[in-house]
Design a protein around this motif. Structure first.
Motif, short mmCIF file in Angstrom:
data_model
loop_
_atom_site.label_atom_id
_atom_site.label_comp_id
_atom_site.label_asym_id
_atom_site.label_seq_id
_atom_site.Cartn_x
_atom_site.Cartn_y
_atom_site.Cartn_z
N PRO A 48 9.30 91.02 -21.90
CA PRO A 48 8.18 91.93 -22.16
C PRO A 48 6.91 91.14 -22.46
CG PRO A 48 10.13 92.47 -23.48
CD PRO A 48 10.37 91.12 -22.90
N GLY A 49 5.78 91.80 -22.34
CA GLY A 49 4.51 91.18 -22.67
C GLY A 49 3.84 90.55 -21.46
N PHE A 50 2.57 90.21 -21.65
CA PHE A 50 1.75 89.67 -20.56
C PHE A 50 1.08 88.37 -20.98
CE2 PHE A 50 1.93 94.27 -20.06
CZ PHE A 50 2.30 94.40 -18.74
N ILE A 51 1.09 87.40 -20.08
CA ILE A 51 0.41 86.12 -20.30
C ILE A 51 -0.66 85.98 -19.23
CG2 ILE A 51 0.66 83.62 -20.40
CD1 ILE A 51 3.55 84.03 -21.25
N LYS A 52 -1.90 85.79 -19.65
CA LYS A 52 -3.02 85.72 -18.71
C LYS A 52 -2.85 84.57 -17.73
CE LYS A 52 -6.59 87.76 -21.69
NZ LYS A 52 -7.90 87.52 -22.35
N ASP A 53 -3.23 84.83 -16.49
CA ASP A 53 -3.20 83.80 -15.46
C ASP A 53 -4.64 83.37 -15.13
OD1 ASP A 53 -2.52 82.11 -13.40
OD2 ASP A 53 -2.35 83.71 -11.93
N LYS A 54 -5.40 84.26 -14.51
CA LYS A 54 -6.76 83.92 -14.11
C LYS A 54 -7.70 85.10 -14.35
CE LYS A 54 -5.60 80.60 -10.49
NZ LYS A 54 -5.64 80.28 -9.05
N THR A 55 -8.96 84.75 -14.55
CA THR A 55 -10.03 85.75 -14.61
C THR A 55 -11.05 85.41 -13.52
OG1 THR A 55 -9.80 86.15 -16.98
CG2 THR A 55 -11.90 86.73 -15.97
N ASN A 56 -11.26 86.35 -12.62
CA ASN A 56 -12.28 86.21 -11.58
C ASN A 56 -13.49 87.04 -11.98
OD1 ASN A 56 -10.33 84.79 -10.25
ND2 ASN A 56 -10.41 85.98 -8.37
N GLU A 57 -14.64 86.39 -12.09
CA GLU A 57 -15.87 87.11 -12.43
C GLU A 57 -16.86 86.91 -11.29
OE1 GLU A 57 -17.62 87.51 -16.56
OE2 GLU A 57 -19.05 86.10 -15.65
N VAL A 58 -17.26 88.02 -10.68
CA VAL A 58 -18.19 87.99 -9.56
C VAL A 58 -19.51 88.61 -10.02
CG1 VAL A 58 -18.64 88.70 -7.19
CG2 VAL A 58 -16.30 88.17 -7.90
N THR A 59 -20.57 87.83 -9.96
CA THR A 59 -21.91 88.30 -10.31
C THR A 59 -22.73 88.44 -9.04
OG1 THR A 59 -21.82 87.17 -12.45
CG2 THR A 59 -23.99 87.83 -11.65
N THR A 60 -23.28 89.62 -8.84
CA THR A 60 -24.06 89.90 -7.63
C THR A 60 -25.47 90.33 -8.00
OG1 THR A 60 -22.07 90.62 -6.44
CG2 THR A 60 -24.19 91.28 -5.53
#
Length: 708
Positions: free
Chosen positions: A409-421
């Motif tokens: 159970p539970g979640f472990i972060k992998d990646k964060t994609n941030e797109v600025t336009t």
């Protein structure tokens, strides 16, 4: 939420006169949205910011109006999509809202909500009750919608408060597999007619539940939308729009395994086609919150402005055992791919546009210009293990997810994609003569992708990486109205799309289209029709791996050419005939794919997966009397390939339906409807494993709807 102060500051820096475009919502010139027909004189919506009608815009445009959605029995906005020319839409869980149109699929078709481009995962179908209309623009349309849109753009437009003093409507429905729905909407004036400031509010709520034709799959979905329209002065209005969506599925269906040997036309065991091989506690959940602030200001009779500030927050959770294949003699089913993931997304943005009517060298002209700023952040937290097990398809225990080794159970972060336009755009319509007009436009985007790795950093997967692209796209088109009821047009448009990851080295992809067409009325206005022929070319882009939806495959070039036809004809005062037909020839022009043994194989000349060559729809509606109405419908979708090698196919299918409506009084009607009359067994979507994502068998539904 961290970007809201920045956006609020940007919004606040605008001069007060720069908040807005026309006070009223989109208007219709010459045709009511409640009337049947192709709505050629309705605003083209997202196809142009200039307020042009469908007829005036040199582009292929289709609109499913509110009346069309109800008459054709669309339960979700995806059902409404499938009524539009050439569109084939479905929603297999791992692919979100999947669209095939003009030879392109997935992210190559932009899907927007109220003119806002959102992440593909948010496009799973929502109850159609919440939507006023669905709009479609064919071919590259990055000028209007930003990055993407090489195959076309779709826009789902939510119902908003109007200036009606009071209007109420509701709907109750019940059908096969305990499918039940309840929905209501209320529009109400909150102030007296003589008040200096006028306020109007609208509330829509819908709830749907069903047990599905697939064993153990159950779904419950809620949608709520509230909007407040305030006329602050005769020239200034503000609309606050809030939406909440919640969807929950128990033991989601991930497909039906195909029989061995696999080759040519794929087949399934029809006796076990409704088996659900997912674990007993499999799930899919999605929660989405929208907030929009729209200010419209009319400076004078020729100039207006609009500003839209928005916030979107979403979370999607998956926990499933997703892959099923028969063993060699088709006696057992091997299950694998235990996948748990959370997608958390946030998007904040501001859209500002100015419209001005003037003359240029003595010629009537309309200008639109503006800018867009948005930040889209998505964080994924996946857990993927083999989860291998074997079951007897005739008798099996589905088991539970956390009984599978290595799951937790539970979640472990992998990646964060941030797109600025950040984008600037300009569009112009110039009347060269009383019959000939020119539409042109350009858009510049500055797009920055910032990727943060939350797990162990490596040389190939660093802690932090960025990329930047600056594409310029545009459109130019001529329309010639050779008689008052008919025109011809020619158009050239371009598109650009940035990749969604820095771990695979993809550059910005580019696309272009040539299109010619005509829009016309016939038989003294009883009929209307559109026809379009096009060719699209795309270079340097990625497609979803049909064997692994979490990966992308680089493609050198792809092209398509096709024809689309649509018509609506009031054959007699009682008989209405509507239909559309689309033919497309799509192929890879340059695509080398690495296969399982490591060899590289050319797919040049092959057709992309899940792209039908032909799609057609037909509806016949007959008014038996003032109280009784009935109709029949038919839909045809040609066969598709399930693999890039084009060695596996899923057969074509035809679906038929019928309905009858009794008008109890001027407010209330009762409708009985049958879908898939012939109980056709068909695949809505195909991929190598599993190969069939089955469509619904024959179903029945009764609905009661009232308006006051």
């Amino acid at each position: 939420m961290k970007h809201l102060p920045l956006l609020a500051g940007l919004f606040g820096c605008l001069p007060f006169s720069a908040w807005a475009i026309e006070l009223a919502p989109t208007t219709i010139d010459g045709q009511s949205s409640s009337e049947p027909g192709l709505a050629l004189d309705q605003s083209s919506g997202m196809a142009s910011r200039l307020g042009l009608s469908v007829r005036e815009t040199p582009a292929s445009i289709s609109i499913a109006k509110r009346n069309d959605i109800e008459r054709r029995g669309a339960k979700t906005f995806q059902d409404a999509l499938n009524t539009l020319p050439g569109v084939n839409a479905t929603a297999p869980p791992g692919f979100g809202g999947f669209i095939s149109y003009r030879g392109f699929t997935s992210s190559q078709i932009t899907q927007m909500f109220n003119g806002i481009n959102v992440a593909a995962g948010l496009t799973r179908p929502v109850d159609a009750w919440m939507y006023d209309r669905v709009e479609l623009v064919g071919g590259p349309s990055s000028l209007i919608n930003g990055a993407g849109s090489v195959g076309g753009s779709l826009n789902y437009v939510t119902k908003l408060a109007t200036r009606e003093e009071q209007a109420a409507e509701g709907r109750l429905s019940y059908g096969s597999y305990d499918t039940a729905g309840i929905a209501f909407g209320l529009n109400h004036a909150l102030t007296e007619p003589a008040a200096e400031v006028q306020h109007y509010a609208r509330l829509d709520v819908s709830r749907n539940t069903n047990h599905s034709y697939i064993d153990r799959q159950q779904r419950e979905a809620w949608s709520v939308a509230f909007s407040l329209l305030s006329d602050l002065t005769p020239d200034l209005s503000h609309t606050l729009a809030l939406e909440y969506q919640d969807e929950h599925e128990d033991s989601p269906y991930w497909g039906t395994p195909v029989l061995n040997p696999k080759g040519g036309e794929l087949k399934i065991d029809k006796h076990n086609r409704f088996n659900n091989y997912n674990v007993a506690d499999g799930r899919y959940e999605q929660r989405t919150i929208w907030a929009r602030s729209i200010i419209d200001y009319r400076i004078d009779d020729r100039t207006s402005l609009r500003n839209t500030l928005y916030h979107l927050d979403s979370q999607r959770d998956y926990r499933n055992l997703e892959t099923y294949q028969y063993n060699a003699d088709n006696s057992l089913v091997n299950r694998s791919t235990a996948y748990q993931v959370r997608h958390q997304g946030e998007q904040n943005g501001n859209q500002f546009e100015l419209r001005h009517e003037n003359t240029l060298f003595g010629l009537a002209t309309t200008w639109s210009a503006g800018f867009e700023y948005k930040v889209n952040s998505t964080t994924n937290s996946p857990l993927n293990v083999s989860g291998k097990s074997t079951v007897d398809p005739h008798h099996y225990d589905p088991g539970h997810f956390y009984d599978i080794p290595q799951t937790r159970p539970g979640f472990i972060k992998d990646k964060t994609n941030e797109v600025t336009t950040q984008a600037l755009f300009v569009e112009n319509h110039l009347s060269l003569t009383d019959k000939l007009s020119l539409l042109s436009g350009l858009r510049y985007d500055a797009i920055e992708l910032d990727v943060t790795n939350h797990r162990m950093a490596t040389a190939s997967n660093p802690r932090h990486s960025t990329r930047r692209w600056e594409p310029t796209t545009g459109r130019i088109g001529l329309t010639y109205q050779f008689i008052p009821t008919a025109n011809i047009y020619v158009q050239y448009s371009t598109a650009a799309e940035q990749p969604t990851t820095t771990t695979q080295v993809f550059d910005v992809s580019t696309g272009k289209q040539w299109e010619v067409g005509s829009k016309f009325d016939y038989l003294e206005g009883r009929g209307s029709a559109t026809v379009a022929a096009y060719r699209i070319e795309r270079k340097d882009f990625a497609v979803t791996d049909p064997q692994d939806p979490t990966r992308s495959i680089p493609v050198g070039a792809q092209s398509s050419r096709g024809i689309e036809l649509a018509s609506s004809l009031q054959v007699t005062p009682r008989l209405l005939a509507e239909g559309n037909f689309a033919w497309v020839d799509a192929e890879y022009d340059d695509f080398n794919e690495k296969i399982a043994n490591g060899a590289v194989v050319s797919r040049k000349g092959n057709t992309p997966t899940n792209v039908p060559k032909r799609v057609a729809n037909l509806w016949l509606t007959y008014d038996f009397s003032s109280d009784w109405q009935g109709g029949v419908d038919a839909r045809y979708v040609a066969s598709v390939y399930a693999d890039n090698a084009n060695t596996l196919t899923v057969p074509a299918y035809a679906l038929y339906g019928t309905f009858v409506t009794y008008k109890v009084d001027q407010h209330t009607s009762v409708t009985g409807r049958v879908r898939n009359l012939t109980n056709e067994v068909y695949a809505q979507f195909a991929h190598v494993s599993p190969a069939y994502y089955l469509g619904s068998p024959r179903t029945f539904e009764v609905a009661v709807q009232s308006r006051f």
